[in-house]
Design a protein around this motif. Structure first.
Motif, mmCIF file in Angstrom:
data_model
loop_
_atom_site.group_PDB
_atom_site.id
_atom_site.type_symbol
_atom_site.label_atom_id
_atom_site.label_comp_id
_atom_site.label_asym_id
_atom_site.label_seq_id
_atom_site.Cartn_x
_atom_site.Cartn_y
_atom_site.Cartn_z
ATOM 1 N N LEU A 50 0.829 -1.210 0.000
ATOM 2 C CA LEU A 50 0.000 0.000 0.000
ATOM 3 C C LEU A 50 0.861 1.258 0.000
ATOM 4 C CD1 LEU A 50 -2.882 -0.850 2.523
ATOM 5 C CD2 LEU A 50 -3.073 -0.524 0.052
ATOM 6 N N ALA A 51 1.954 1.233 0.768
ATOM 7 C CA ALA A 51 2.850 2.390 0.830
ATOM 8 C C ALA A 51 3.489 2.644 -0.529
ATOM 9 C CB ALA A 51 3.923 2.157 1.887
ATOM 10 N N LEU A 52 3.860 1.548 -1.207
ATOM 11 C CA LEU A 52 4.459 1.688 -2.540
ATOM 12 C C LEU A 52 3.464 2.278 -3.524
ATOM 13 C CD1 LEU A 52 6.923 1.131 -4.351
ATOM 14 C CD2 LEU A 52 5.986 -1.141 -4.788
ATOM 15 N N THR A 53 2.208 1.831 -3.441
ATOM 16 C CA THR A 53 1.173 2.375 -4.315
ATOM 17 C C THR A 53 0.946 3.857 -4.037
ATOM 18 O OG1 THR A 53 0.078 0.218 -4.390
ATOM 19 C CG2 THR A 53 -1.222 2.132 -5.054
ATOM 20 N N GLY A 54 0.897 4.209 -2.747
ATOM 21 C CA GLY A 54 0.717 5.610 -2.385
ATOM 22 C C GLY A 54 1.852 6.484 -2.879
ATOM 23 N N MET A 55 3.056 5.947 -2.803
ATOM 24 C CA MET A 55 4.217 6.683 -3.295
ATOM 25 C C MET A 55 4.163 6.810 -4.816
ATOM 26 S SD MET A 55 8.138 5.716 -2.508
ATOM 27 C CE MET A 55 9.462 6.523 -3.373
ATOM 28 N N GLY A 56 3.688 5.764 -5.477
ATOM 29 C CA GLY A 56 3.581 5.799 -6.933
ATOM 30 C C GLY A 56 2.590 6.848 -7.413
ATOM 31 N N VAL A 57 1.552 7.094 -6.629
ATOM 32 C CA VAL A 57 0.559 8.110 -6.983
ATOM 33 C C VAL A 57 1.204 9.504 -7.019
ATOM 34 C CG1 VAL A 57 -1.559 9.236 -6.173
ATOM 35 C CG2 VAL A 57 -1.375 6.756 -6.111
ATOM 36 N N CYS A 58 2.309 9.670 -6.289
ATOM 37 C CA CYS A 58 3.001 10.969 -6.247
ATOM 38 C C CYS A 58 3.857 11.225 -7.483
ATOM 39 C CB CYS A 58 3.899 11.049 -5.006
ATOM 40 S SG CYS A 58 3.022 10.973 -3.437
ATOM 41 N N MET A 59 4.016 10.222 -8.341
ATOM 42 C CA MET A 59 4.918 10.384 -9.486
ATOM 43 C C MET A 59 4.555 11.553 -10.389
ATOM 44 S SD MET A 59 7.629 8.689 -9.502
ATOM 45 C CE MET A 59 8.125 9.085 -11.176
ATOM 46 N N ASP A 109 1.838 11.741 3.084
ATOM 47 C CA ASP A 109 3.061 11.721 3.900
ATOM 48 C C ASP A 109 4.300 11.961 3.044
ATOM 49 O OD1 ASP A 109 1.781 11.326 6.275
ATOM 50 O OD2 ASP A 109 2.122 9.156 6.353
ATOM 51 N N TYR A 110 4.322 11.300 1.884
ATOM 52 C CA TYR A 110 5.484 11.447 1.009
ATOM 53 C C TYR A 110 5.498 12.819 0.344
ATOM 54 C CZ TYR A 110 9.120 10.328 -2.365
ATOM 55 O OH TYR A 110 10.283 10.340 -3.087
ATOM 56 N N MET A 111 4.342 13.230 -0.213
ATOM 57 C CA MET A 111 4.325 14.445 -1.022
ATOM 58 C C MET A 111 4.548 15.706 -0.183
ATOM 59 S SD MET A 111 1.447 16.186 -3.431
ATOM 60 C CE MET A 111 1.030 17.238 -2.045
ATOM 61 N N ASN A 112 3.988 15.761 1.017
ATOM 62 C CA ASN A 112 4.128 16.974 1.830
ATOM 63 C C ASN A 112 5.580 17.245 2.195
ATOM 64 O OD1 ASN A 112 1.411 17.603 1.767
ATOM 65 N ND2 ASN A 112 0.946 16.569 3.694
ATOM 66 N N ILE A 113 6.336 16.180 2.476
ATOM 67 C CA ILE A 113 7.755 16.365 2.795
ATOM 68 C C ILE A 113 8.553 16.640 1.536
ATOM 69 C CG2 ILE A 113 9.829 15.214 3.681
ATOM 70 C CD1 ILE A 113 8.053 13.785 5.698
ATOM 71 N N TYR A 114 8.276 15.879 0.469
ATOM 72 C CA TYR A 114 9.007 16.075 -0.789
ATOM 73 C C TYR A 114 8.796 17.497 -1.317
ATOM 74 C CZ TYR A 114 10.739 15.229 -5.521
ATOM 75 O OH TYR A 114 11.457 15.294 -6.694
ATOM 76 N N THR A 115 7.576 18.004 -1.196
ATOM 77 C CA THR A 115 7.271 19.346 -1.697
ATOM 78 C C THR A 115 8.085 20.417 -0.979
ATOM 79 O OG1 THR A 115 5.017 18.671 -2.272
ATOM 80 C CG2 THR A 115 5.409 21.012 -2.038
ATOM 81 N N LEU A 116 8.367 20.215 0.304
ATOM 82 C CA LEU A 116 9.169 21.188 1.056
ATOM 83 C C LEU A 116 10.598 21.283 0.513
ATOM 84 C CD1 LEU A 116 8.001 20.424 4.707
ATOM 85 C CD2 LEU A 116 7.396 22.399 3.304
#
Length: 466
Positions: free
Chosen positions: A51-60, A138-145
């Motif tokens: 699930l975490a991998l899928t969520g991260m993939g959505v951020c691509m 979780d991934y996108m908010n940190i990556y965006t910073l």
């Protein structure tokens, strides 16, 4: 002011292209590894790794868009800086460098604010579900910073390559990739941060790469210096650069749209097996394109510098080397895809049904890859000589005007001759064939005219747009 590396205007063209392209190709492969490492670690998380991998993939799409904006600025500005250096106008080249840095800063702040404000609805639009939206945010908010680090690491690194320092440019990517590989397991597993740890490791790595780039461009070895007085973007300087950068921006930013178009059509006609096959095909195509991108990045400073120096013989010779290398490589990749497709496929899957299906689809999808080297060599040379209008038209032509409509039209036009799934895969080679024919025709006419312009008596410091 320090003069530019004279090798760009005097050294052997063949040796120059190898010296500049090998680090660029290496950097492309390292950058691909950079993007894969996070997914590899996240996918092996205990419990909710899938699930975490899928969520991260959505951020691509977000990650691709941030990178595309870096290309919008840098891939138009760096060739124009090389042209200015070739013309002996290093002050103008430094204004382009400084203006690009200032523009990247403004773009970074705007993108950060936008994605923090609208992140959740965007991720839901990109395919996040109630089970994966938490991981994606979780991934996108940190990556965006860390957007400013991404913009500076990618955007300003192009100016290092543009001066002929390809090895230093490669080290920018290598330093970030190694740091990311080391930090990922520490943050993800040791500190138990999961997806947030992967994002934090990425932005720290990009921050180190950005610092490396800025320190080099402010140091003693660089030809062009990043100066405080040049940071305020001037529309007169930056608008032509942004116009030239629209071509690579469109090429990068439309990748997500293409994936959506292919997957939606294939899901309709071929189901999960066809979509799974498309995942492999797009990965193989990315692998094939990386060395081509490295070759064109390595040749860009040579073409741009000698175009600015009004040296048509060296420009033509550089293009001749480039198109031969690109065509030879694309022909080799086509041969592997047609006669030994399993060499590509088995890297991604051991599933018998998917392997057998993908053998056929890969042969169809890459049927015109043999001539794609002509497309990328000509299109990138248009960018290198500052021809914004044609490079933009060609970027729009292949993906937006040809490929996307063909994905939806061919199943209806050819449905009685081949399966509709096959017709969807055929969209790629048909678009490639039409795009290469158009590009080659335009290049034959416009490149010759640009070279004749260089041969005319010099009456200004820089040649006009090709």
């Amino acid at each position: 002011m320090k003069t530019v590396d004279p090798g760009l205007g005097t050294s052997s063209i063949g040796k120059l292209i190898l010296r500049l392209s090998i680090p660029s190709v290496t950097a492309q492969f390292v950058n691909m590894l950079y993007n894969l490492v996070d997914r590899m670690y996240i996918g092996h998380m205990p419990g909710d790794g899938a699930l975490a991998l899928t969520g991260m993939g959505v951020c691509m799409p977000v990650i691709l868009l941030i990178s595309a904006f870096a290309s919008l600025i840098s891939m138009g500005s760096a060739p124009r800086a090389s042209i200015a250096m070739g013309a002996g106008d290093n002050k103008r080249a430094e204004r382009i460098l400084g203006g690009s840095a200032g523009t990247l800063l403004v773009v970074s702040l705007a993108l950060t604010a936008f994605f923090l404000a609208f992140g959740e609805p965007l991720l839901l639009l990109f395919g996040a579900s109630k089970d994966t939206i938490g991981y994606a945010l979780d991934y996108m908010n940190i990556y965006t910073l860390g957007t400013i680090f991404v913009q500076f690491a990618l955007g300003l690194n192009a100016f290092i390559t543009a001066q002929g320092f390809a090895t230093t440019s490669m080290l920018t990517v290598l330093i970030g990739a190694v740091t990311n590989i080391v930090l990922d397991p520490i943050f993800i597993f040791t500190f138990g941060m999961g997806v947030r740890g992967a994002a934090l490791a990425t932005i720290i790595s990009q921050g180190i790469s950005a610092a490396w780039v800025v320190l080099f461009l402010c140091g003693k070895k660089t030809t062009l210096k990043l100066r405080l007085q040049n940071l305020l973007p001037s529309p007169k300087v930056m608008l032509p650069c942004i116009a030239l950068g629209l071509s690579p921006f469109i090429m990068q930013s439309t990748e997500s749209i293409l994936n959506i178009c292919f997957n939606s059509s294939l899901q309709r006609y071929g189901g999960d097996l066809a979509v799974g096959s498309m995942t492999i095909l797009s990965s193989v195509m990315q692998f094939v394109l990386l060395p081509l991108q490295g070759l064109t990045q390595g040749s860009q400073p040579i073409v741009s510098y000698n175009y600015g120096a009004r040296n048509p013989d060296r420009v033509k010779k550089a293009f001749s080397y480039l198109v031969k290398l690109c065509l030879g490589y694309s022909l080799l990749m086509w041969a592997v895809a047609e006669f030994a497709p399993q060499l590509f496929i088995l890297v991604f899957t051991q599933d018998a049904a998917l392997t057998e299906f993908t053998k056929t689809s890969l042969r169809i999808y890459m049927a015109c890859t043999c001539i794609f080297g002509i497309q990328i060599a000509c299109q990138q040379t248009f960018i290198a000589i500052g021809n914004a209008k044609t490079s933009l038209f060609l970027a729009v032509l292949r993906k937006i005007l040809l490929l996307i409509p063909l994905i939806y039209l061919l199943p209806h036009l050819l449905g009685g001759v081949v399966s509709k799934t096959t017709a969807v895969f055929l969209a790629e080679p048909v678009a490639d064939l039409l795009a290469v024919a158009t590009t080659a025709t335009l290049f034959y006419r416009q490149f010759g005219r640009a070279m004749r312009q260089l041969e005319e008596p010099k009456n200004n410091t820089q040649p006009t747009e090709a």
